[in-house]
Design a protein around this motif. Structure first.
Motif, PDB file in Angstrom:
ATOM      1  N   THR A  43       0.834  -1.205   0.000  1.00 52.94           N
ATOM      2  CA  THR A  43       0.000   0.000   0.000  1.00 52.94           C
ATOM      3  C   THR A  43       0.866   1.252   0.000  1.00 52.94           C
ATOM      4  OG1 THR A  43      -1.752  -1.136   1.225  1.00 52.94           O
ATOM      5  CG2 THR A  43      -1.787   1.268   1.245  1.00 52.94           C
ATOM      6  N   ALA A  44       1.906   1.250   0.821  1.00 52.49           N
ATOM      7  CA  ALA A  44       2.817   2.402   0.862  1.00 52.49           C
ATOM      8  C   ALA A  44       3.494   2.595  -0.487  1.00 52.49           C
ATOM      9  CB  ALA A  44       3.854   2.200   1.957  1.00 52.49           C
ATOM     10  N   SER A  45       3.915   1.512  -1.104  1.00 49.15           N
ATOM     11  CA  SER A  45       4.574   1.601  -2.413  1.00 49.15           C
ATOM     12  C   SER A  45       3.632   2.154  -3.461  1.00 49.15           C
ATOM     13  CB  SER A  45       5.073   0.209  -2.825  1.00 49.15           C
ATOM     14  OG  SER A  45       5.675   0.262  -4.094  1.00 49.15           O
ATOM     15  N   ARG A  46       2.387   1.702  -3.446  1.00 48.20           N
ATOM     16  CA  ARG A  46       1.393   2.165  -4.426  1.00 48.20           C
ATOM     17  C   ARG A  46       1.088   3.648  -4.236  1.00 48.20           C
ATOM     18  NH1 ARG A  46      -1.904  -1.294  -3.238  1.00 48.20           N
ATOM     19  NH2 ARG A  46      -3.440  -0.161  -1.985  1.00 48.20           N
ATOM     20  N   LEU A  47       0.949   4.073  -3.003  1.00 49.41           N
ATOM     21  CA  LEU A  47       0.668   5.484  -2.739  1.00 49.41           C
ATOM     22  C   LEU A  47       1.851   6.369  -3.134  1.00 49.41           C
ATOM     23  CD1 LEU A  47      -1.120   5.215   0.723  1.00 49.41           C
ATOM     24  CD2 LEU A  47      -2.143   6.037  -1.402  1.00 49.41           C
ATOM     25  N   LEU A  48       3.063   5.918  -2.857  1.00 49.03           N
ATOM     26  CA  LEU A  48       4.248   6.684  -3.243  1.00 49.03           C
ATOM     27  C   LEU A  48       4.334   6.828  -4.756  1.00 49.03           C
ATOM     28  CD1 LEU A  48       6.812   5.204  -0.702  1.00 49.03           C
ATOM     29  CD2 LEU A  48       6.214   7.630  -0.906  1.00 49.03           C
ATOM     30  N   ALA A  49       4.018   5.768  -5.474  1.00 43.52           N
ATOM     31  CA  ALA A  49       4.051   5.838  -6.937  1.00 43.52           C
ATOM     32  C   ALA A  49       3.013   6.823  -7.457  1.00 43.52           C
ATOM     33  CB  ALA A  49       3.803   4.441  -7.526  1.00 43.52           C
ATOM     34  N   THR A  50       1.831   6.824  -6.852  1.00 38.65           N
ATOM     35  CA  THR A  50       0.780   7.754  -7.266  1.00 38.65           C
ATOM     36  C   THR A  50       1.186   9.194  -6.975  1.00 38.65           C
ATOM     37  OG1 THR A  50      -0.929   6.095  -6.832  1.00 38.65           O
ATOM     38  CG2 THR A  50      -1.637   8.399  -6.957  1.00 38.65           C
ATOM     39  N   LEU A  51       1.721   9.426  -5.794  1.00 40.20           N
ATOM     40  CA  LEU A  51       2.159  10.775  -5.425  1.00 40.20           C
ATOM     41  C   LEU A  51       3.337  11.227  -6.279  1.00 40.20           C
ATOM     42  CD1 LEU A  51       1.884  10.386  -1.549  1.00 40.20           C
ATOM     43  CD2 LEU A  51       0.502  11.910  -2.971  1.00 40.20           C
ATOM     44  N   GLU A  52       4.189  10.293  -6.666  1.00 39.27           N
ATOM     45  CA  GLU A  52       5.309  10.639  -7.547  1.00 39.27           C
ATOM     46  C   GLU A  52       4.800  11.084  -8.914  1.00 39.27           C
ATOM     47  OE1 GLU A  52       9.371   8.668  -9.489  1.00 39.27           O
ATOM     48  OE2 GLU A  52       7.939   7.409  -8.390  1.00 39.27           O
ATOM     49  N   SER A  53       3.817  10.378  -9.437  1.00 35.21           N
ATOM     50  CA  SER A  53       3.274  10.749 -10.755  1.00 35.21           C
ATOM     51  C   SER A  53       2.593  12.108 -10.711  1.00 35.21           C
ATOM     52  CB  SER A  53       2.283   9.685 -11.233  1.00 35.21           C
ATOM     53  OG  SER A  53       1.122   9.647 -10.414  1.00 35.21           O
ATOM     54  N   ALA A  54       2.102  12.514  -9.533  1.00 37.47           N
ATOM     55  CA  ALA A  54       1.451  13.813  -9.380  1.00 37.47           C
ATOM     56  C   ALA A  54       2.454  14.925  -9.092  1.00 37.47           C
ATOM     57  CB  ALA A  54       0.417  13.751  -8.254  1.00 37.47           C
ATOM     58  N   GLY A  55       3.725  14.577  -8.871  1.00 39.21           N
ATOM     59  CA  GLY A  55       4.753  15.578  -8.585  1.00 39.21           C
ATOM     60  C   GLY A  55       4.882  15.950  -7.125  1.00 39.21           C
ATOM     61  N   PHE A  56       4.132  15.258  -6.257  1.00 34.58           N
ATOM     62  CA  PHE A  56       4.176  15.584  -4.837  1.00 34.58           C
ATOM     63  C   PHE A  56       5.284  14.830  -4.108  1.00 34.58           C
ATOM     64  CE2 PHE A  56      -0.641  16.555  -5.034  1.00 34.58           C
ATOM     65  CZ  PHE A  56      -0.356  17.763  -5.648  1.00 34.58           C
ATOM     66  N   VAL A  57       5.833  13.819  -4.753  1.00 34.08           N
ATOM     67  CA  VAL A  57       6.931  13.032  -4.210  1.00 34.08           C
ATOM     68  C   VAL A  57       7.954  12.818  -5.317  1.00 34.08           C
ATOM     69  CG1 VAL A  57       7.560  10.692  -3.471  1.00 34.08           C
ATOM     70  CG2 VAL A  57       5.658  11.853  -2.375  1.00 34.08           C
ATOM     71  N   ASP A  58       9.228  12.892  -4.963  1.00 36.03           N
ATOM     72  CA  ASP A  58      10.317  12.609  -5.900  1.00 36.03           C
ATOM     73  C   ASP A  58      11.048  11.349  -5.459  1.00 36.03           C
ATOM     74  OD1 ASP A  58       9.790  14.838  -7.452  1.00 36.03           O
ATOM     75  OD2 ASP A  58      11.228  16.106  -6.387  1.00 36.03           O
ATOM     76  N   ARG A  59      11.493  10.560  -6.436  1.00 36.73           N
ATOM     77  CA  ARG A  59      12.238   9.325  -6.154  1.00 36.73           C
ATOM     78  C   ARG A  59      13.618   9.429  -6.780  1.00 36.73           C
ATOM     79  NH1 ARG A  59      13.090   4.467  -8.861  1.00 36.73           N
ATOM     80  NH2 ARG A  59      13.315   2.610  -7.517  1.00 36.73           N
ATOM     81  N   ASP A  60      14.634   9.212  -5.957  1.00 35.39           N
ATOM     82  CA  ASP A  60      15.995   9.227  -6.476  1.00 35.39           C
ATOM     83  C   ASP A  60      16.200   8.007  -7.370  1.00 35.39           C
ATOM     84  OD1 ASP A  60      18.972   8.482  -6.448  1.00 35.39           O
ATOM     85  OD2 ASP A  60      19.009  10.453  -5.487  1.00 35.39           O
ATOM     86  N   PRO A  61      16.572   8.210  -8.649  1.00 31.78           N
ATOM     87  CA  PRO A  61      16.678   7.068  -9.579  1.00 31.78           C
ATOM     88  C   PRO A  61      17.797   6.092  -9.232  1.00 31.78           C
ATOM     89  CG  PRO A  61      17.532   9.080 -10.583  1.00 31.78           C
ATOM     90  CD  PRO A  61      16.892   9.487  -9.292  1.00 31.78           C
ATOM     91  N   ILE A  62      18.787   6.530  -8.457  1.00 33.06           N
ATOM     92  CA  ILE A  62      19.903   5.655  -8.123  1.00 33.06           C
ATOM     93  C   ILE A  62      19.649   4.910  -6.812  1.00 33.06           C
ATOM     94  CG2 ILE A  62      22.363   5.572  -7.550  1.00 33.06           C
ATOM     95  CD1 ILE A  62      22.738   7.995  -9.372  1.00 33.06           C
ATOM     96  N   SER A  63      19.313   5.668  -5.759  1.00 31.52           N
ATOM     97  CA  SER A  63      19.116   5.036  -4.445  1.00 31.52           C
ATOM     98  C   SER A  63      17.719   4.453  -4.269  1.00 31.52           C
ATOM     99  CB  SER A  63      19.384   6.054  -3.331  1.00 31.52           C
ATOM    100  OG  SER A  63      18.383   7.078  -3.345  1.00 31.52           O
ATOM    101  N   GLY A  64      16.749   4.973  -5.048  1.00 33.17           N
ATOM    102  CA  GLY A  64      15.367   4.529  -4.891  1.00 33.17           C
ATOM    103  C   GLY A  64      14.670   5.137  -3.692  1.00 33.17           C
ATOM    104  N   LEU A  65      15.328   6.086  -3.003  1.00 36.87           N
ATOM    105  CA  LEU A  65      14.740   6.733  -1.839  1.00 36.87           C
ATOM    106  C   LEU A  65      13.775   7.829  -2.258  1.00 36.87           C
ATOM    107  CD1 LEU A  65      17.913   7.039   0.425  1.00 36.87           C
ATOM    108  CD2 LEU A  65      16.128   5.285   0.510  1.00 36.87           C
ATOM    109  N   TYR A  66      12.771   8.069  -1.393  1.00 31.20           N
ATOM    110  CA  TYR A  66      11.732   9.066  -1.671  1.00 31.20           C
ATOM    111  C   TYR A  66      11.917  10.304  -0.809  1.00 31.20           C
ATOM    112  CZ  TYR A  66       9.117   5.563  -4.341  1.00 31.20           C
ATOM    113  OH  TYR A  66       8.726   4.641  -5.273  1.00 31.20           O
ATOM    114  N   ARG A  67      11.543  11.434  -1.362  1.00 33.86           N
ATOM    115  CA  ARG A  67      11.508  12.700  -0.640  1.00 33.86           C
ATOM    116  C   ARG A  67      10.327  13.499  -1.154  1.00 33.86           C
ATOM    117  NH1 ARG A  67      16.017  12.936  -3.969  1.00 33.86           N
ATOM    118  NH2 ARG A  67      15.799  14.341  -5.770  1.00 33.86           N
TER     119      ARG A  67
END
Length: 273
Positions: free
Chosen positions: A43-67
């Motif tokens: 569930t957390a992974s799915r929500l992070l992906a949705t928020l990333e697509s909306a621009g509210f969350v960024d994912r580092d392409p190398i580390s995979g960490l979210y901010r």
């Protein structure tokens, strides 16, 4: 009703993810977010992906960490630009920080805490982080005392319930009787001071900002290290500058003098809508 309930739950979970990222480290793993929110890993992974697509969350392409994502800055900017106190106070506070070399801060009350609308750093009071958007306790800050000066003793006890108030340093006011004395002093002289009550080595001078009805809607302060504030030598100078700046902001908000002051109501948890 079931569909509506499910939608509300999804929104609440998404907001929980954003709050976890805001309160946690600068970057977090999916498992960190899941643990912080109490959500399942998928569930957390799915929500992070949705928020990333909306621009509210960024994912580092190398580390995979979210901010948190930069699109949130656009939302925050819109909120501030439409807030009457922020619009009226921004330039005045910026000038004050440059003039005095100290931090200039404007905050409003949100429930039992103060919320910083803006902060400008003076040359003698640098910070390594943005203070705007942060919260601090009302009873342990000069800004908080300025905001509480718009409430009666009974209202203050309603906002800050309990016999004992949290201590942050040995100098923090920790009971309502002491706080009543501090507020009475603030009202009598028109400003509040705070010396090492929230953090050791720091102090501030603060005063209320009023709107057209005379209600206290915000507070303005200058703050910095003890050596820069130097109240023993600079109190009169700082008080004059802060009160003049707050008066200018209040006039811009429609305040025309103490004859028009009306008691503040507690119909909502916020002092400013």
């Amino acid at each position: 009703m079931a569909a509506e309930s499910g939608s509300n739950q999804s929104v609440e979970r998404a907001l929980g993810v954003l709050r976890a990222l805001s309160a946690g480290r600068s970057e977090m793993r999916v498992s960190d977010v899941a643990k912080a929110t109490g959500l399942g890993l998928s569930t957390a992974s799915r929500l992070l992906a949705t928020l990333e697509s909306a621009g509210f969350v960024d994912r580092d392409p190398i580390s995979g960490l979210y901010r948190l994502g930069l699109d949130l800055v656009s939302l925050g900017g819109s909120v501030l630009n439409n807030h009457p106190v922020h619009r009226e106070a921004r330039q005045t506070a910026q000038n004050l920080a440059a003039e005095l070399g100290l931090g200039a801060n404007v905050a409003v009350r949100r429930g039992d805490r103060l919320f910083y609308l803006l902060n400008f750093e003076g040359r003698n009071a640098p910070r390594s982080f943005v203070l705007g958007g942060q919260y601090n306790p009302l009873h342990a800050t000069g800004l908080g005392k300025a905001l509480l000066s718009g409430l009666t003793a009974e209202q203050r006890r309603s906002v800050l319930p309990g016999e004992t108030l949290p201590a942050y340093t040995p100098r923090t006011v920790t009971n309502h009787e002491q706080l009543d004395e501090e507020i009475a002093r603030t009202l009598a002289r028109g400003y509040a001071t705070e010396i090492e009550e929230l953090a050791l080595g720091r102090a501030c001078v603060a005063t209320p900002i009023r709107d057209g009805s005379g209600a206290v809607v915000a507070g303005l302060s200058v703050s910095g290290p003890l050596s820069a504030i130097d109240l023993a030598q600079r109190e009169a100078e700082l008080v004059r500058a802060v009160i003049e700046a707050a008066d200018s902001i209040s006039i811009g908000l429609g305040y025309v003098g103490p004859a028009h002051v009306t008691p503040q109501r507690l119909s909502t948890p916020e002092a400013v809508s």
